[in-house]
Design a protein around this motif. Structure first.
Motif, short mmCIF file in Angstrom:
data_model
loop_
_atom_site.label_atom_id
_atom_site.label_comp_id
_atom_site.label_asym_id
_atom_site.label_seq_id
_atom_site.Cartn_x
_atom_site.Cartn_y
_atom_site.Cartn_z
N TYR B 108 62.26 87.47 6.72
CA TYR B 108 62.61 87.21 5.19
C TYR B 108 61.98 87.94 4.34
O TYR B 108 62.30 88.69 3.56
CB TYR B 108 62.75 85.66 5.02
N THR B 112 62.67 90.94 1.73
CA THR B 112 62.45 90.85 0.20
C THR B 112 61.69 92.10 -0.31
O THR B 112 61.94 92.65 -1.27
CB THR B 112 61.58 89.72 -0.48
N HIS B 114 61.71 94.94 1.20
CA HIS B 114 62.60 96.22 1.41
C HIS B 114 63.69 96.19 -0.01
O HIS B 114 63.95 97.29 -0.40
CB HIS B 114 63.44 96.25 2.60
N ILE B 116 63.68 93.95 -2.89
CA ILE B 116 63.27 93.52 -4.13
C ILE B 116 62.09 94.32 -4.73
O ILE B 116 62.19 94.67 -5.83
CB ILE B 116 63.17 91.97 -4.33
N PHE B 117 61.05 94.12 -3.83
CA PHE B 117 59.65 94.73 -4.46
C PHE B 117 59.23 95.63 -3.37
O PHE B 117 58.44 95.32 -2.55
CB PHE B 117 58.92 93.43 -4.54
N SER B 119 56.89 97.41 -3.55
CA SER B 119 55.36 97.94 -3.76
C SER B 119 54.63 96.37 -3.45
O SER B 119 53.68 96.41 -3.84
CB SER B 119 55.15 98.45 -4.96
N LEU B 120 55.40 95.32 -2.87
CA LEU B 120 54.62 94.08 -2.97
C LEU B 120 53.97 93.98 -1.75
O LEU B 120 54.13 94.35 -0.96
CB LEU B 120 55.98 93.05 -2.86
N MET B 125 53.87 87.18 -0.74
CA MET B 125 55.06 86.46 -0.58
C MET B 125 55.10 85.32 0.41
O MET B 125 55.71 84.32 0.05
CB MET B 125 56.12 87.55 -0.29
N GLU B 258 72.72 95.28 3.07
CA GLU B 258 73.29 96.77 2.38
C GLU B 258 74.91 96.35 1.78
O GLU B 258 75.11 96.76 0.58
CB GLU B 258 73.53 97.78 3.34
N ARG B 261 74.54 94.46 -1.40
CA ARG B 261 74.19 95.35 -2.49
C ARG B 261 75.33 96.27 -2.93
O ARG B 261 75.40 96.61 -3.97
CB ARG B 261 73.08 96.38 -1.74
N MET B 273 69.94 91.52 -5.00
CA MET B 273 68.43 90.82 -5.22
C MET B 273 68.73 89.35 -5.62
O MET B 273 67.97 88.38 -5.12
CB MET B 273 67.87 91.49 -6.75
N PRO C 24 51.12 90.63 -7.84
CA PRO C 24 50.89 91.11 -6.62
C PRO C 24 51.65 92.49 -6.47
O PRO C 24 51.50 92.93 -5.45
CB PRO C 24 51.43 90.04 -5.75
N ILE C 25 52.46 92.52 -7.59
CA ILE C 25 53.25 93.78 -7.45
C ILE C 25 52.55 94.93 -7.91
O ILE C 25 52.63 94.89 -9.34
CB ILE C 25 54.99 93.43 -8.04
N GLU C 27 53.87 98.00 -8.50
CA GLU C 27 54.66 98.86 -9.11
C GLU C 27 55.06 98.29 -10.54
O GLU C 27 55.46 97.34 -10.61
CB GLU C 27 56.16 99.34 -8.31
#
Lengths: 494, 371, 360
Positions: B108, B112, B114, B116-117, B119-120, B125, B258, B261, B273, C24-25, C27
């Motif tokens: 999961y 998220t 991939h 939503i964030f 660069s997280l 998370m 997808e 989305r 999202m 934590p983000i 960007e």
């Protein structure tokens, strides 16, 4: 689930006062007790057969004229052996302990001391003047009954009893508060209300040990299962029809003396969204209004956090045209979306709170000034973007749709928490906040009954009166979540 | 409430909860990646056939629920197998629970990341999700089971959104052809195992048996849950076939997402999202249940069943889970080449537990009955 | 430490993180600091592989200008834009990808793959092939028309699924590209100095543009495949216009894949007739109908012939070879069979005349 009721609560207090019990009651002792009480009066009189009696009462609690009429005049003409036989007032009691005497005195009785037989009586002449029955101001409705509770306990009971003329409608009396000696009435319908609720409520009231209980919300605070929750676990209402409805559905009602607000329990989260008017409107309209209330609650909670999440993290989600406007206006603002919204929300709360405390006329002016200054000027001065003003405005208006005032206030706090999460983790944060809220509500209880009742635990039949208000003819049973002893609302059914 | 009692039975739940739990436990991470493993239209039949297999398992599980061992929980198991072997079994079970927990959480979290964030840092998370789950767990087993209603209500409607894709102009019924397999390879066997593993989850309900009060109709309730799951799987798979066509389907890593989305909403763009975030409820519920089971199993394995549950003990278990998750995330999951190990392992492990536990219980009940 | 203290400490912890901006983000997507672009135009570069351009800023009030960079790789271009402009360009709202026909003729797979891997870019992004110099057109229009890019997007969105014009988004293109039988199509626009106009449908073989439909072919294509609807069907050779034409297409392929029967039923209104015609009687009308039918049949057969020669199948004929119980053809088999297939086209026209007809 059902605990044995503890039966120690009141006993303790009785034991504590035994030391005073043994003091013999004499006039001197009584005089000493009321020393320095300016409004306490001691009057001596003689009957026709030359008996001397002494009246002691607190003048501010009792009408002098009534003392004259009900006590002094009959006594002066008294020819009977016993003084108590001369007085025609119904409530006359023998008093044997000093403690009891003091209590009666302070609650509005006239103490009559028979000097010959060394006997003390108390005649209840409590001054019942108070305000008359008026229209409820906290739960105003257009159609429907207009009466509301007052500060007078007896009158409040009368208002309920008039609506439910049943001998099975019981009212148990408790006295709570070592200083205030507040009278509390626990009402329920015997043979209908689940006995667990009654015993839990009894147990909780009896275990209260505190000096002052001045308001029903204070009582609620002592009876709650979860003290640290933002959500009220008792429904406070000043409408007798709401209480009667709750009693008939199988809840208990608690009346507190000197408070116009009764407590109903157990309630669920969804009760906060129900208004007495729901049962007056046509069912389709009422259902629509109720859904609108839920919707606006969500709206008021989430609109500002969504704005912050979208402008801080998810520009992808904003519709293209609005995005252009946002980029344009936000570029000129000094604050980040989070601080911008936080300050706007705080300002709004300040205005709300201020207009509440102001006298009506100046309150209106405040609203106008607040609207103009905070709305128009802050945009022009470059403190906030127009989009945010619109959003804050809508969410503030939406928050007024929730009928329960207490949840209305909690609303803002929850909004702040979600706002922080939103600025931190965007949409994900918002939903984490909502999940936390759900988890919290899921674990809450009201009188040890689950707070999210017809949803979790699931009671399918109760959904007819949950998000919608189904037609009354369809609601054949009382709410299952309350486990009433009589299931059917129809009497001919069984 | 006095003390910190996680496993206190404050109320018992009726059959509806069994239905919901069976269904939600089967709709976890694997449903998101399901179409990638199936790909070919004829796999629709595999879902249905494996669904029937799962029904047999459910039948065996319901026999266990009907037995008088079930309601006594640990004591029941101990009586049936002997205390030592129960401790051994629960020790083995720890591994399986941890594996399942790891895969669904990391899976999961990856979704998220991939969608939503991008660069997280995924460890954050994981931490947040575990914190929420810890909060859920700390209220005890009863509210956690009750939470399934919320999990169900907030996630079950989602598949309705995909009805859209059945009526898109670029779809045709031909995307579903051929319906009969014209070749049968190793990959197809893999798909069978995968679906079986995806449908696993109800076997953990035997551990929660003391909390349920229904004895008679348990088969009916479990069947409803299972049938609903199979319906959802078939529906989702058909929708994804319509949407991608079998050939393009292979290329996608998260076809379900997808599709979400691609949906258009009148207010927001990218509603995937929102939907992914909402689906967190289901994961929070499942992870919380597994965390409580993990704690319970640890207590059994360490011979502490009689003691009062403690906050520190629970905290230790939670931290073991989280440390395990962080390590797996760093070492195994993040690297694309390694990722399949855990997933593969879970596919087999899930299938294994779902096959063995009902069978094992059923056989031992039979033997006990005869003696 | 009891439960409540833990809660309070947790809240404080979260607050500290938020207040000190330790997110934590990594960007940053703050709207005031980004420039969401709505389109990329990719043309053949002079020295490098590509010349990428886009319009900035996306703001309503500021004056727009065209940014372009010469790059080898697509994402290099994104980076190049950012070095040139003070806001970070973000692709999360990318709505159109305009690709020049020169690049399209060489194959657009590498471009598309790069775009697909970017999780920010929506699969609903429209793909457009542009003939001529799009940059030049944009530059000439900058002062004349505001928000040109946005209105271009709105136009594509308007015609999406409406017939009249081929509009294809990334997902549809990819689905067709991966299908063994279906050849992808994209709309082709022509950009000149002053205007930007729809040309027709570009037909792809694998990922290479090989053919653009002409006017009549385009209309046939719209009727046969794309939504089966045309607002105006103009036929110059016979000088008339049919309005609100709806087509009901039935395809039949025989078992040996040697013959294709195409039955098209057209329902339409006679909107305009440019020559002398007496359509007041049933007879005359029906003879007119059959004239059109035979004309359309001829043209359609020619169009299909052309497709067969090129071994492309934008009409999705291939999917009719699929059956529930038969083994599907693979790509090569199908294209062989398709190339040799005999095509029979039959039109059935149902016209509503301009005026009421006489019954005699």
């Amino acid at each position: 689930m059902f605990r044995k009721r503890k039966s120690t609560g009141i006993g303790n207090r009785v034991e504590r006062s035994t030391s005073q019990k043994n003091i013999p009651i004499t006039l001197e002792v009584l005089r000493e007790r009321i020393d320095n009480m300016d409004d306490a009066k001691i009057i001596e009189h003689q009957t026709q057969n030359n008996k001397l009696f002494v009246l002691i009462y607190v003048g501010t609690l009792i009408d002098d004229a009534r003392v004259n009429e009900a006590v002094i005049e009959p006594l002066q003409g008294c020819v009977n052996e016993k003084i108590s036989d001369c007085i025609s007032v119904s409530e006359i009691t023998d008093i044997s302990t000093l403690k009891e005497a003091e209590k009666k005195l302070m609650l509005g009785s006239v103490l009559i001391f028979d000097t010959i037989e060394n006997q003390l009586f108390a005649v209840n002449l409590k001054n019942t003047t108070g305000r008359g029955i008026e229209t409820s101001e906290t739960e105003t409705i257009l159609y429907g009954a207009k009466d509301s509770f007052t500060e007078n306990l007896e009158q409040n009971i009368t208002l309920i009893r008039r609506r439910l003329p049943l001998t099975s409608l019981k009212s148990e009396k408790f006295t709570v508060g070592s200083q205030t000696e507040t009278k509390i009435i626990l009402m329920y319908i015997e043979g209908l209300t689940n006995p667990d609720f009654i015993s839990i409520a009894r147990e909780k009231i009896e275990s209260i040990d505190y000096d002052q209980i001045l308001d029903s919300s204070q009582l609620a605070a002592f009876m709650e299962d979860h003290n640290h929750s933002m959500f009220p676990q008792f429904q406070q209402t000043d409408r007798p029809d709401v209480c009667a409805f709750a009693l008939g559905a199988g809840k208990v009602t608690i009346l507190v003396d000197n408070t116009p607000f009764a407590l109903n329990a157990p309630i669920s989260f969804f009760h906060l969204f129900q208004s007495p008017e729901d049962y007056i409107n046509r069912w389709i309209v009422a259902s629509f209004l109720r859904i609108l209330r839920y919707f606006s609650f969500v709206l008021s909670l989430l609109m500002v956090p969504i704005y912050v999440a979208l402008t801080t993290h998810h520009y992808q989600m904003i519709p293209l045209q609005i995005l252009f406007v946002l980029v344009d206006t936000r570029s000129r603002l000094p604050l980040t979306p989070f601080w911008e919204s936080l300050l706007m929300l705080l300002t709004l709360e300040v205005i709300k709170e201020a207009s509440l405390r102001m006298p009506t006329k100046s309150g209106q002016m405040l609203g106008v000034i607040g609207g103009i200054v905070v709305g128009q000027a802050s945009v022009e001065a470059g403190f906030a973007s127009q989009v945010l003003i619109v959003i804050v405005g809508i969410s503030a208006i939406a928050s007024f749709l929730v009928p329960n005032y207490l949840i209305n206030k909690a609303n803002t706090l929850i909004q702040f928490i979600i706002l922080i999460l939103a600025s931190f983790l965007g949409i994900m944060g918002i939903f984490m906040g909502i999940i936390l809220l759900f988890v919290h509500l899921n674990a809450l209880t009201s009188l040890r009954q689950p707070y999210l009742a017809p949803v979790a635990p699931f009671y399918g039949k109760d959904w007819l009166d949950l998000f919608i208000r189904g037609p009354l003819v369809w609601m054949k049973t009382r709410p299952e979540a309350l486990h009433p002893l009589q299931k059917w609302r129809y009497s001919r059914r069984r | 409430m006095s003390g910190f009692s996680l496993f206190e039975k404050t109320s018992s739940f009726n059959g509806v909860y069994i239905t919901l739990m069976v269904n939600r436990m089967q709709m976890l991470y694997f449903v998101i990646i399901m179409p990638v493993f199936l790909i070919y239209p004829y796999m629709i039949w595999i879902i249905i056939i494996v669904g029937l297999l799962s029904q047999i398992n459910i039948f065996m599980l319901s026999k266990w629920f009907n037995s008088n061992y079930a309601s006594r929980g640990y004591e029941g198991f101990a009586e049936l197998f002997g205390e030592r072997s129960v401790r051994l079994l629960s020790f083995i079970g720890l591994g399986f629970i941890l594996l399942k927990l790891t895969v669904i959480t990391l899976g999961y979290v990856e979704v998220t990341q991939h969608f939503i964030f991008p660069s997280l840092n995924t460890n954050w998370m994981i931490l947040f999700i575990l914190l929420i789950c810890w909060y859920v767990c700390s209220h005890g087993m009863t509210p956690t089971i009750r939470f399934v209603v919320i999990a169900f209500l907030s996630t079950a409607w989602m598949f309705l959104l995909l009805f859209n894709f059945l009526f898109q102009p670029f779809n045709s019924i031909h995307d579903l052809f051929p319906l009969l397999p014209y070749e049968w390879t190793m990959k197809s066997w893999k798909a069978v195992v995968f679906i079986f593993s995806a449908l696993s989850g109800p076997e953990y309900l035997v551990l929660l048996a003391p909390w349920f009060n229904t004895r008679k109709k348990v088969l009916k309730y479990m069947t409803i849950g299972n049938v609903f799951t199979i319906f959802e799987y078939v529906f989702l798979f058909i929708a994804s076939l319509f949407f991608f066509g079998p050939h393009y389907l292979e290329e996608n890593r998260f076809p379900m997402m997808e599709m979400m989305r691609y949906l258009e909403s009148p207010v927001f763009e990218r509603i995937d999202m929102i939907l992914i975030s909402v689906y967190l409820v289901n994961f929070v519920f499942a992870i919380s249940i597994f965390m409580l089971l993990f704690y319970g199993a640890t207590r059994i394995a360490l011979k502490r069943t009689k003691d009062q549950t403690t906050k520190s003990g629970f905290a230790v278990c939670c931290s073991i889970v989280s440390i395990c998750l962080f390590i797996n995330n760093e070492l195994l999951w993040k690297k694309a080449t390694n990722q399949n190990i855990l997933l593969e392992l879970e596919i087999w492990a899930g299938a294994l537990t779902y096959l063995l536990i009902p069978l094992f219980l059923f056989i031992s009940l039979r033997r006990k009955g005869r003696v | 430490m009891n439960h409540k203290h833990a809660k309070i400490i947790f809240v404080i912890f979260v607050n500290i993180i938020v207040l000190f901006g330790c997110s934590p983000i990594v960007e940053k997507n703050l709207v005031e600091e980004i420039a969401p672009v709505t389109f990329w135009s990719i043309q053949k570069g002079e020295d490098e592989n590509f010349r990428m351009s886009t319009l900035i800023p996306p703001l309503v009030k500021e004056k727009k200008r065209l940014l372009s960079v010469q790059v080898d790789l697509l994402k290099e271009g994104v980076k190049g834009f950012n070095l040139k402009y003070y806001r970070e360009l973000k692709v999360g709202q990318l709505r159109m990808l305009l690709i020049s026909d020169e690049i399209a003729a060489e194959g657009i797979s590498p471009l598309i793959d790069t775009i697909l891997t970017d999780p920010d870019i929506s699969k609903r992004m429209y793909l457009v092939i542009v003939k001529g110099d799009f940059d030049e057109y944009i530059n000439s229009q900058l002062g004349v028309q505001e928000d040109l890019d946005y209105f271009l997007y709105r136009m594509l969105k308007h015609y999406d699924n409406q017939g009249k014009m081929t509009v294809v988004n990334l997902h549809e293109f990819m689905k067709a590209l991966h299908s063994p039988t279906h050849s992808p199509v994209l709309p082709v626009f022509e950009a000149g100095n002053e205007n930007f106009q729809y040309q027709g449908t570009g037909i792809f073989k694998n990922d290479k543009l090989i053919e653009t439909t002409n006017n009549l072919e385009e209309q046939i294509f719209q009727l046969l495949d794309n939504d089966h609807f045309l607002k105006y069907l103009t036929i110059r050779d016979l000088s008339f216009v049919l309005g609100h034409v709806k087509a009901d297409v039935q395809l039949n392929i025989d078992k040996a894949y040697s013959e294709l029967k195409l039955n098209v039923q057209l329902n339409g209104r006679l909107d305009e007739v440019g020559r002398e015609y007496d359509l007041l009687t049933r007879e005359k009308l029906s003879s007119f109908e059959s004239e059109i039918e035979s004309y359309l049949e001829k043209q359609t057969t020619e169009f299909l012939k052309k497709l067969q020669e090129n071994k492309v199948d934008p009409l999705q004929v291939g999917k009719y070879t699929l059956g529930p119980f038969s083994k599907p053809l693979d790509e090569k088999e199908w294209s062989d069979k398709w190339g040799r297939m005999e095509v029979k086209v039959d039109y059935d026209l149902k016209l509503q005349p301009l005026t009421d007809i006489k019954n005699d």
